[in-house]
Design a protein around this motif. Structure first.
Motif, PDB file in Angstrom:
ATOM      1  N   TYR A   1      21.882  37.770 -40.786  1.00 49.64           N
ATOM      2  CA  TYR A   1      22.388  36.591 -39.875  1.00 49.64           C
ATOM      3  C   TYR A   1      22.544  35.299 -40.681  1.00 49.64           C
ATOM      4  O   TYR A   1      22.897  34.436 -39.994  1.00 49.64           O
ATOM      5  N   ARG A   2      21.647  34.893 -41.728  1.00 48.99           N
ATOM      6  CA  ARG A   2      21.799  33.949 -42.401  1.00 48.99           C
ATOM      7  C   ARG A   2      20.944  32.813 -41.732  1.00 48.99           C
ATOM      8  O   ARG A   2      21.581  31.736 -41.521  1.00 48.99           O
ATOM      9  N   LEU A   3      19.910  33.330 -40.941  1.00 49.42           N
ATOM     10  CA  LEU A   3      19.192  32.222 -40.263  1.00 49.42           C
ATOM     11  C   LEU A   3      18.319  31.304 -41.149  1.00 49.42           C
ATOM     12  O   LEU A   3      17.973  31.868 -42.092  1.00 49.42           O
ATOM     13  N   ARG A   4      18.070  30.361 -40.671  1.00 43.94           N
ATOM     14  CA  ARG A   4      17.420  29.171 -41.506  1.00 43.94           C
ATOM     15  C   ARG A   4      15.771  29.297 -41.138  1.00 43.94           C
ATOM     16  O   ARG A   4      15.392  28.560 -40.289  1.00 43.94           O
ATOM     17  N   LEU A   5      15.126  30.346 -41.822  1.00 47.45           N
ATOM     18  CA  LEU A   5      13.833  30.614 -41.445  1.00 47.45           C
ATOM     19  C   LEU A   5      12.924  30.479 -42.500  1.00 47.45           C
ATOM     20  O   LEU A   5      13.448  30.671 -43.792  1.00 47.45           O
ATOM     21  N   LYS A   6      11.730  30.066 -42.239  1.00 46.67           N
ATOM     22  CA  LYS A   6      10.766  30.007 -43.366  1.00 46.67           C
ATOM     23  C   LYS A   6       9.495  30.707 -43.218  1.00 46.67           C
ATOM     24  O   LYS A   6       8.372  30.390 -42.703  1.00 46.67           O
ATOM     25  N   LEU A   7       9.830  32.192 -43.173  1.00 41.21           N
ATOM     26  CA  LEU A   7       8.953  33.308 -42.918  1.00 41.21           C
ATOM     27  C   LEU A   7       7.811  33.268 -44.100  1.00 41.21           C
ATOM     28  O   LEU A   7       8.098  33.403 -45.349  1.00 41.21           O
TER      29      LEU A   7
ATOM     30  N   ASN B   1      20.019  48.114 -34.073  1.00 43.23           N
ATOM     31  CA  ASN B   1      21.057  47.476 -32.926  1.00 43.23           C
ATOM     32  C   ASN B   1      21.396  46.245 -33.470  1.00 43.23           C
ATOM     33  O   ASN B   1      22.861  46.055 -33.520  1.00 43.23           O
ATOM     34  N   PHE B   2      20.589  45.280 -34.000  1.00 43.38           N
ATOM     35  CA  PHE B   2      21.005  43.941 -34.660  1.00 43.38           C
ATOM     36  C   PHE B   2      21.855  44.109 -35.889  1.00 43.38           C
ATOM     37  O   PHE B   2      22.753  43.295 -35.923  1.00 43.38           O
ATOM     38  N   TYR B   3      21.682  45.147 -36.554  1.00 41.96           N
ATOM     39  CA  TYR B   3      22.384  45.540 -37.730  1.00 41.96           C
ATOM     40  C   TYR B   3      23.871  45.588 -37.197  1.00 41.96           C
ATOM     41  O   TYR B   3      24.896  44.982 -37.787  1.00 41.96           O
ATOM     42  N   GLU B   4      23.918  46.549 -36.240  1.00 44.73           N
ATOM     43  CA  GLU B   4      25.418  46.860 -35.609  1.00 44.73           C
ATOM     44  C   GLU B   4      25.926  45.926 -34.963  1.00 44.73           C
ATOM     45  O   GLU B   4      27.132  45.914 -34.766  1.00 44.73           O
ATOM     46  N   LEU B   5      25.164  44.884 -34.591  1.00 45.67           N
ATOM     47  CA  LEU B   5      25.969  43.765 -33.660  1.00 45.67           C
ATOM     48  C   LEU B   5      26.305  42.823 -34.445  1.00 45.67           C
ATOM     49  O   LEU B   5      27.377  41.868 -34.064  1.00 45.67           O
ATOM     50  N   LEU B   6      26.014  42.851 -35.866  1.00 46.62           N
ATOM     51  CA  LEU B   6      26.292  41.696 -36.827  1.00 46.62           C
ATOM     52  C   LEU B   6      27.794  41.391 -36.880  1.00 46.62           C
ATOM     53  O   LEU B   6      28.423  40.302 -36.480  1.00 46.62           O
ATOM     54  N   ASP B   7      28.744  42.556 -37.220  1.00 43.44           N
ATOM     55  CA  ASP B   7      30.117  42.326 -37.293  1.00 43.44           C
ATOM     56  C   ASP B   7      30.662  41.763 -35.851  1.00 43.44           C
ATOM     57  O   ASP B   7      31.571  40.925 -36.177  1.00 43.44           O
ATOM     58  N   GLU B   8      30.326  42.296 -34.684  1.00 42.27           N
ATOM     59  CA  GLU B   8      30.907  41.804 -33.333  1.00 42.27           C
ATOM     60  C   GLU B   8      30.416  40.554 -33.409  1.00 42.27           C
ATOM     61  O   GLU B   8      31.343  39.683 -32.773  1.00 42.27           O
ATOM     62  N   ILE B   9      29.432  39.971 -33.571  1.00 42.57           N
ATOM     63  CA  ILE B   9      28.798  38.541 -33.302  1.00 42.57           C
ATOM     64  C   ILE B   9      29.819  37.502 -34.261  1.00 42.57           C
ATOM     65  O   ILE B   9      30.102  36.534 -33.920  1.00 42.57           O
TER      66      ILE B   9
ATOM     67  N   PHE C   1      24.190  33.576 -29.472  1.00 42.06           N
ATOM     68  CA  PHE C   1      23.577  34.719 -29.969  1.00 42.06           C
ATOM     69  C   PHE C   1      22.750  34.231 -30.918  1.00 42.06           C
ATOM     70  O   PHE C   1      21.324  34.805 -31.053  1.00 42.06           O
ATOM     71  N   ASN C   2      23.269  33.430 -32.040  1.00 44.51           N
ATOM     72  CA  ASN C   2      22.343  33.169 -33.294  1.00 44.51           C
ATOM     73  C   ASN C   2      21.148  32.173 -32.792  1.00 44.51           C
ATOM     74  O   ASN C   2      20.346  32.483 -33.417  1.00 44.51           O
ATOM     75  N   ASP C   3      21.346  31.223 -31.791  1.00 48.82           N
ATOM     76  CA  ASP C   3      20.308  30.435 -31.347  1.00 48.82           C
ATOM     77  C   ASP C   3      18.971  31.250 -30.864  1.00 48.82           C
ATOM     78  O   ASP C   3      17.975  31.220 -30.926  1.00 48.82           O
TER      79      ASP C   3
ATOM     80  N   THR D   1      34.524  41.788 -21.125  1.00 48.94           N
ATOM     81  CA  THR D   1      33.630  43.258 -21.193  1.00 48.94           C
ATOM     82  C   THR D   1      33.038  43.159 -22.580  1.00 48.94           C
ATOM     83  O   THR D   1      31.958  43.512 -22.557  1.00 48.94           O
ATOM     84  N   ARG D   2      33.835  42.748 -23.701  1.00 45.87           N
ATOM     85  CA  ARG D   2      33.143  42.773 -24.968  1.00 45.87           C
ATOM     86  C   ARG D   2      31.963  41.614 -25.029  1.00 45.87           C
ATOM     87  O   ARG D   2      31.141  42.147 -25.705  1.00 45.87           O
ATOM     88  N   LEU D   3      32.000  40.613 -24.384  1.00 50.86           N
ATOM     89  CA  LEU D   3      30.794  39.798 -24.336  1.00 50.86           C
ATOM     90  C   LEU D   3      29.833  40.447 -23.657  1.00 50.86           C
ATOM     91  O   LEU D   3      28.682  40.216 -23.950  1.00 50.86           O
ATOM     92  N   LEU D   4      29.907  40.822 -22.509  1.00 53.05           N
ATOM     93  CA  LEU D   4      28.713  41.388 -21.632  1.00 53.05           C
ATOM     94  C   LEU D   4      28.351  42.443 -22.629  1.00 53.05           C
ATOM     95  O   LEU D   4      26.925  42.755 -22.305  1.00 53.05           O
ATOM     96  N   MET D   5      29.120  43.433 -22.677  1.00 51.78           N
ATOM     97  CA  MET D   5      28.375  44.704 -23.975  1.00 51.78           C
ATOM     98  C   MET D   5      27.434  44.227 -24.949  1.00 51.78           C
ATOM     99  O   MET D   5      26.557  44.797 -25.265  1.00 51.78           O
ATOM    100  N   THR D   6      28.147  43.218 -25.447  1.00 55.79           N
ATOM    101  CA  THR D   6      27.144  42.477 -26.735  1.00 55.79           C
ATOM    102  C   THR D   6      25.902  41.977 -26.386  1.00 55.79           C
ATOM    103  O   THR D   6      25.025  42.281 -26.641  1.00 55.79           O
ATOM    104  N   ASN D   7      25.871  41.357 -25.144  1.00 59.65           N
ATOM    105  CA  ASN D   7      24.913  40.603 -24.568  1.00 59.65           C
ATOM    106  C   ASN D   7      23.828  41.415 -24.275  1.00 59.65           C
ATOM    107  O   ASN D   7      22.576  41.475 -24.300  1.00 59.65           O
ATOM    108  N   ARG D   8      24.415  42.719 -23.513  1.00 64.61           N
ATOM    109  CA  ARG D   8      23.386  43.942 -22.977  1.00 64.61           C
ATOM    110  C   ARG D   8      22.720  44.434 -24.284  1.00 64.61           C
ATOM    111  O   ARG D   8      21.346  44.689 -23.980  1.00 64.61           O
TER     112      ARG D   8
END
Length: 541
Positions: free
Chosen positions: A358-364, A424-432, A450-452, A510-517
């Motif tokens: 998701y290209r998040l700016r994290l410093k793990l 799940n997060f992998y499969e949600l990437l394209d949708e988000i 979603f990214n936040d 519907t698309r937004l709610l299913m993604t959020n679920r």
């Protein structure tokens, strides 16, 4: 005496390629993630993979695009080598639709009659709809079809002039293999077998080459498409190299079968298909026929081919576990402690993988959990999960008291939940990501939300993997779980308000709610896993 207009031919080829590329990109954007989802989900067997390859390529009009998607899914561990080769086989049949389109419309009708209106209507729509997100792609597709046929017309007229002043008897006899190599070279240079087939059909229609030479070039064009896959596999993992090599074996093998069988295939086209007097349609039929023959011959042998390729390009099976690797399952107390640490290791690398995707700016800080420069792939995360479960299964066979058994089960459930959430997060990437490209401001704000939320979750995982007192961490995770539930409720309420005010449409909510679920469920799984790993942690050190 007219001379061959080379610039007009090159302009026609360039316009044709531009039309093909624009059409391919527009169809992919218009459909969003559905093509990727279809390729990923409907390839459970070789037969399904074959059909998916045919359908997706016939719609996308690009076997290279489909093959590169397959390469990516194989690299991510989401598709087996056998099914990947089946999809590529189907893609070669699906791409023959282009030859039929060109043969039917490109030489039987006055091209200006429909090419220019398509360009005019599509170009105007392209500009007018430029601020409407996906809908602009409808105009692009219309214009792309127009450009495709206009380019074909340019090539046809320039070659016709050459044919009128060319003495065919003065040309060297290259033989069929020479024309096969020419087809390979043209496709490798243009990165499009469809463009090569268009050039072949144009040359055949104008009398520059005969039917046999055209057939040989089409065979070469098929083989030439492997160049894209081979380039895509350079430096890749063995699975990618296996897939690219499988494509090369199939297409080269099909060519070696088709060339000796040319007389028989020509007889079928003339007498069975009744195309003796229509060479252009005959080549389109030949293109489909020899690919179908190749599939019939090689489809039953895919498993054998896959095993052979796996021996040539073996996977370097490196154990990814760190804590259970040298721990004996015969001492349950030590084994459970190592298993809990290993699942924490899995948790860290899973969130690092998600953050990278998701290209998040994290410093793990990876210091406690492996090499700083090494981020695991999805396939490696699957392998790590498998190693954890295999160790758990061995621990289960040992005698242990009731307290140890109670400690063991939550740990392995955590591992399964972490893997499930990662998928799940992998499969949600394209949708988000598709939401971020919409023109609707509410949907774009949902993308940011979603990214936040995912960035907050990743930060919590980072905190979890650091040294923290159990009680303090338990309170922290409890508060964060409540914040996840609150974010879920706020999102649902905002969707409700927006659809009531007409800001978003019914199908969009519907698309937004299913993604959020699915997003919220995955977040819950990770938090509950962390709570289970925190519980009784102090007794293991």
């Amino acid at each position: 005496m007219h001379l061959f207009d080379g610039w007009k031919f090159l302009a026609g080829l360039g316009i044709f390629l531009f039309g093909m590329l624009t059409m391919e990109e527009s169809i992919k954007l218009l459909a969003g993630r559905s093509f990727k989802a279809m390729i990923r989900r409907y390839t459970g067997t070789r037969t399904k993979g074959l059909i998916t390859g045919i359908v997706s390529t016939a719609i996308l009009q690009s076997s290279s695009a489909v093959s590169l998607m397959v390469l990516a899914f194989v690299g991510a561990g989401l598709m087996t080598l056998v099914n990947a080769i089946a999809v590529i086989m189907g893609a070669m049949v699906g791409t023959t639709l282009t030859a039929w389109i060109v043969a039917v419309f490109g030489f039987k009708f006055k091209i200006d009659a429909f090419a220019l209106p398509l360009i005019g209507i599509g170009g105007i729509g392209w500009v007018i709809l430029s601020g409407t997100g996906r809908y602009v792609n409808i105009g692009k597709i219309c214009a792309a079809f127009g450009f495709l046929f206009l380019g074909l017309d340019f090539m046809k007229t320039s070659v016709e002039v050459l044919a009128s002043c060319l003495d065919l008897s003065s040309l060297p006899d290259l033989g069929l293999w020479g024309f096969v190599l020419a087809g390979i070279a043209l496709t490798a240079i243009m990165q499009s077998s469809s463009a090569t087939v268009a050039v072949v059909l144009t040359s055949l229609f104008s009398g520059i080459i005969d039917f046999g030479q055209a057939a040989a070039m089409v065979i070469g064009a098929n083989v030439g498409t492997t160049v894209t896959l081979l380039l895509g596999s350079i430096g890749g993992i063995p699975a990618k190299k296996q897939t690219a090599a499988g494509s090369l074996v199939f297409k080269t093998g099909t060519a070696l079968v088709a060339l000796p069988a040319l007389p028989l295939m020509f007889w079928v086209i003339r007498n069975v298909f009744g195309l003796a007097d229509n060479a252009v349609m005959g080549i389109a039929a030949f293109h489909t026929l020899f690919n179908v023959v190749g599939v019939i011959i090689f489809l039953p042998a895919i498993s054998l081919l896959a095993r052979y390729l796996e021996r040539i390009f073996p996977e370097k099976r490196v154990m990814l576990s760190r804590y259970i690797l040298n721990t004996t399952p015969e001492v349950p107390e030590a084994a459970i402690s190592a298993l809990r640490k290993e699942v924490l290791n899995q948790l860290f690398f899973s969130i690092r993988y998600i953050a990278d995707r998701y290209r998040l700016r994290l410093k793990l800080n990876p210091e406690p959990y492996g090499q700083p420069e090494k981020a695991l792939t999805y396939a490696e995360l699957s392998q790590l999960h498998a190693e954890i479960f295999a160790f758990y299964a061995r621990v289960q066979t040992q005698e242990m008291d009731e307290q140890e058994a109670v400690q063991l089960e939550p740990v392995i459930r955590s591992s399964r939940s972490i893997m499930n959430a990662t998928r799940n997060f992998y499969e949600l990437l394209d949708e988000i990501q598709d939401m971020g490209r919409e023109d609707n401001l509410f949907i774009v704000s949902a993308y940011r939300d979603f990214n936040d939320r995912l960035e907050q979750l990743s930060t919590v995982v980072e905190k979890m993997t650091q040294q923290t007192e159990d009680e303090e961490m338990a309170d922290f995770l409890g508060r964060f779980f409540e914040s996840v539930e609150d974010a879920d409720k706020r999102f649902i309420q905002s969707c409700s308000n927006s659809v009531a005010r007409g800001i978003i449409l019914d199908h969009e909510v519907t698309r937004l709610l299913m993604t959020n679920r699915l997003f919220t469920q995955s977040s819950r799984m990770l938090i509950l896993s962390m709570q289970a790993l925190t519980r009784r942690h102090g007794h293991d050190d």
